[in-house]
Design an enzyme around this catalytic site. Structure first.
Site, PDB file in Angstrom:
ATOM      1  CG  PHE A  11     -35.809 -37.702 -34.137  1.00  0.00           C
ATOM      2  CD1 PHE A  11     -34.792 -38.907 -34.585  1.00  0.00           C
ATOM      3  CD2 PHE A  11     -37.168 -38.088 -34.318  1.00  0.00           C
ATOM      4  CE1 PHE A  11     -35.323 -40.264 -34.899  1.00  0.00           C
ATOM      5  CE2 PHE A  11     -37.710 -39.239 -34.761  1.00  0.00           C
ATOM      6  CZ  PHE A  11     -36.615 -40.226 -34.916  1.00  0.00           C
ATOM      7  CB  ALA A  35     -23.844 -24.499 -36.477  1.00  0.00           C
ATOM      8  CG  ASP A  48     -33.995 -20.659 -27.536  1.00  0.00           C
ATOM      9  OD1 ASP A  48     -33.965 -21.778 -28.034  1.00  0.00           O
ATOM     10  OD2 ASP A  48     -33.843 -20.184 -26.332  1.00  0.00           O
ATOM     11  CB  ALA A  70     -41.482 -26.381 -32.325  1.00  0.00           C
ATOM     12  NE  ARG A  71     -41.008 -22.112 -24.809  1.00  0.00           N
ATOM     13  CZ  ARG A  71     -39.954 -21.962 -23.900  1.00  0.00           C
ATOM     14  NH1 ARG A  71     -39.775 -22.798 -22.969  1.00  0.00           N
ATOM     15  NH2 ARG A  71     -39.352 -20.591 -23.920  1.00  0.00           N
ATOM     16  CE1 TYR A 139     -45.178 -28.605 -29.852  1.00  0.00           C
ATOM     17  CE2 TYR A 139     -46.818 -30.191 -30.087  1.00  0.00           C
ATOM     18  CZ  TYR A 139     -45.535 -29.678 -30.527  1.00  0.00           C
ATOM     19  OH  TYR A 139     -44.978 -30.072 -31.356  1.00  0.00           O
TER      20      TYR A 139
END
Length: 315
Positions: A11, A35, A48, A70-71, A139
């Site tokens: 996003f 990609a 990842d 990020a996770r 997180y």
């Protein structure tokens, strides 16, 4: 400037790469899955980032790195320990990427962090950079660890900084904000008019991408951790009223007290959702504005209108 953006397909990453390319920067975007073909930028598939082997090759030739990947969520079927999984993905990977960037000659590194590195709620005093961090989940703790790990680069040529953000909204937003828009776009009255005493800071996507570009191109490089927001904090009732106005929906006053909503949500096992609706989470971004001589180019009203317009068009 040659800039690597990790998480370029997300996003924030999609909007940021478009902005940077439009401004004339040479952008390399890393994507977790295949990609896409975008003629205006270089797109690479890395999988990842935490398991990507050659980070030196990824940052080769780059002047700056914006680390968005990020996770954020743990899949229910994973057997990983959440603390360890978040730490590896969000803290250790950040250090590896920053070290590769420094070794490769990059001079600026921006980490996308989160207000969750400080906590989940405020009372009468907004969070600022002096607030003692007390993250409430794995997180948030991993993001705080990543911020602190970047301090090891303070003595070198790489200027590493982190940006703590509240809820980010904008065209294409998903998750909780999209769910709220669906409710506000419907003709069904919402019993949220009684939640008037809380205040929550928000951040429009256009303001975020403008701020990141400013961090990359500022004549003076600034290290450290910064908070960012739109500038006008809203109560839940006011946010709902403005969204319903954007959808040409009348706001019907159903001033159910926040205490009643909390009780009902608790009985349904939705206490966390009620906390987000009824509680406050405010930040003070004075330091960022002063340090970077920056002001948000978009107001909250403009941001909400653009978000609602895109939502209507997609429907």
């Amino acid at each position: 400037m040659k800039i690597l953006v990790t998480g370029a397909g997300g996003f924030v990453g999609t909007a940021l790469t478009r902005r940077l390319c439009a401004a004339g920067h040479v952008v390399r975007g890393s994507f977790r899955t295949d990609a896409p073909v975008r003629s205006w930028m270089e797109c690479v598939t890395t999988g990842d980032i935490e398991t990507h082997g050659d980070l030196a090759e990824l940052v080769d030739g780059m002047d700056a790195v914006v680390h968005l990947a990020a996770r954020v969520h743990m899949m229910q079927e994973t057997s990983d320990d959440p603390e360890d999984a978040y730490r590896r993905a969000n803290a250790e990977t950040t250090v590896r990427l920053a070290a590769a960037a420094a070794a490769g000659g990059a001079t600026r590194f921006v980490l996308m962090s989160s207000v969750k590195a400080i906590g989940e709620a405020t009372d009468a005093t907004p969070y600022d950079e002096t607030t003692p961090p007390a993250p409430q989940d794995a997180y948030g703790r991993s993001k705080l660890a990543a911020e602190r790990a970047l301090e090891q680069f303070a003595g070198g040529a790489l200027t590493a900084s982190a940006l703590r953000t509240p809820l980010i909204y904008g065209p294409g937003v998903k998750a909780n904000f999209a769910a709220l828009m669906r409710l506000c776009a419907s003709p069904v009255p919402l019993p949220l008019d009684g939640i008037r005493d809380n205040r929550r800071s928000l951040l429009f996507l256009g303001n975020l991408t403008a701020a990141i570009e400013r961090m990359l191109t500022s004549p003076t490089a600034h290290r450290g951790v910064y908070l960012l927001r739109d500038g006008e904090d809203l109560s839940t009732a006011e946010l709902v009223r403005r969204l319903r106005f954007s959808f040409n929906r009348r706001t019907v006053r159903l001033p159910l007290p926040a205490s009643a909503l909390r009780a009902a949500a608790g009985a349904a096992g939705k206490s966390a959702a009620a906390d987000r609706l009824c509680g406050s989470l405010q930040i003070d971004d004075t330091l960022f504005r002063r340090t970077f001589d920056w002001a948000p180019p978009f107001s909250v009203g403009q941001g909400l209108a653009a978000t609602a317009s895109h939502f209507r068009a997609q429907r």
